[in-house]
Design an enzyme around this catalytic site. Structure first.
Site, PDB file in Angstrom:
ATOM      1  N   ASP A 147       0.900  -1.120  -0.124  1.00 40.96           N
ATOM      2  CA  ASP A 147       0.029  -0.327   0.131  1.00 40.96           C
ATOM      3  C   ASP A 147       0.531   1.261  -0.071  1.00 40.96           C
ATOM      4  OD1 ASP A 147      -2.417  -1.185  -0.007  1.00 40.96           O
ATOM      5  OD2 ASP A 147      -2.372  -1.082   2.052  1.00 40.96           O
ATOM      6  N   LYS A 148       0.474   2.451  -0.698  1.00 41.21           N
ATOM      7  CA  LYS A 148       0.452   3.420  -0.584  1.00 41.21           C
ATOM      8  C   LYS A 148       1.588   3.797   0.836  1.00 41.21           C
ATOM      9  CE  LYS A 148       0.266   9.034  -0.968  1.00 41.21           C
ATOM     10  NZ  LYS A 148      -0.210   9.431  -2.205  1.00 41.21           N
TER      11      LYS A 148
END
Length: 306
Positions: A147-148
């Site tokens: 995930d970012k």
């Protein structure tokens, strides 16, 4: 043209063909899957197939090897303008390398950097892979995602063959993945196995996570290590919040207001800490140092040295 064949196991049965392909190869976009199906490049049990066809245990799916690696076409390279990468970002990327051999590079991805581009994303790891090519003929390839807002170990393949091997390692659970998290509250048990399904594309999928409590701060915050057995999207975040009732600090999506603690940074406190696997008989065991916001939280909570 070289092809690869997948045999459907019980775990992947009764799934739309396009969903199986996207789950197996996250870089494959729907448009490319549809185009390949129309051309007959992807076959189900040796016959032309459609996206809506459903898999059964024992089915064989055949597709070109070229579809299994994240290698953008020349047309995509020309139509998608590259973002400007500053010298500072280039140096930061080089400095993030934790491991490198002839086939693999492992970096410590920072929080806030997307792995792949998309709407509203100006720079991603994928955009900067040219700067990790070094003296190799091929551009490095992504093998999985984070995930970012999750930091930590990210595995890159330096050539097609390595990408295919690593994809198989992930598919057959040959890569051990450990995550560190600071969570709000304290779990009822100090260790255990979470077996709680997650909805993926409207379907209920098996999701298994092991966990152990390493330290805690008077039921206010917990330092927990998670080990992924399956790899569903947002699996740890969902299991921490919905099963353990200890949302990861900063995870407003799944934890709401309970995920924020006064005096602690509001960034997501989830870090891909370590990967262990064998490649061509060699043991690869890589640990990613914590990023600054996690180091500060460990200091505030007294988790240092644990």
């Amino acid at each position: 043209m070289e092809y690869i064949t997948h045999q459907i196991t019980l775990k992947d049965s009764d799934m739309r063909l396009d969903r199986f392909l996207r789950n197996t190869y996250p870089h494959l976009i729907q448009g490319r899957i549809e185009k390949s199906l129309r051309k007959g490049l992807i076959k189900l049990n040796g016959k032309k197939a459609e996206s809506k066809d459903r898999t059964k245990e024992g089915d064989e799916i055949t597709l070109p090897i070229s579809l299994t690696v994240n290698d953008r076409t020349e047309e995509e390279k020309q139509t998608n303008s590259k973002p400007k990468i500053t010298e500072k970002k280039r140096k930061f990327l080089i400095d993030s390398i934790l491991y490198k051999d002839d086939d693999i590079i492992i970096i410590n991805k920072p929080i806030g950097l997307s792995v792949q581009g998309g709407s509203g994303i100006h720079t991603s790891v994928d955009d900067m892979l040219d700067y990790l090519q070094f003296d190799e003929e091929e551009r490095p390839k992504l093998t999985h995602r984070l995930d970012k807002d999750t930091s930590g170990v990210l595995i890159l393949a330096r050539n097609r063959k390595a990408a295919q091997r690593i994809a198989e390692y992930f598919k057959t659970d040959q890569i051990q993945k450990f995550y560190w998290a600071v969570c709000a509250g304290e779990p009822k048990h100090k260790m255990g196995v979470i077996n709680h399904p997650i909805i993926v594309d409207g379907e209920k999928k098996e999701a298994i996570t092991e966990y152990r409590l390493i330290d805690y701060l008077h039921k206010r915050a917990s330092f927990i290590e998670f080990k992924l057995i399956t790899g569903r999207k947002h699996q740890i975040r969902i299991h921490a919040s919905q099963v353990l009732n200890t949302p990861i600090v900063g995870d407003g999506k799944y934890g709401g207001e309970a995920a924020f603690i006064d005096g602690i940074n509001i960034k997501l406190h989830l870090h891909a800490r370590r990967v262990i696997f064998k490649d061509k008989g060699k043991l690869i065991d890589v640990t990613a140092p914590l990023h600054p916001h996690l180091i500060e939280t460990f200091r505030v909570c007294g988790f240092e040295g644990k």
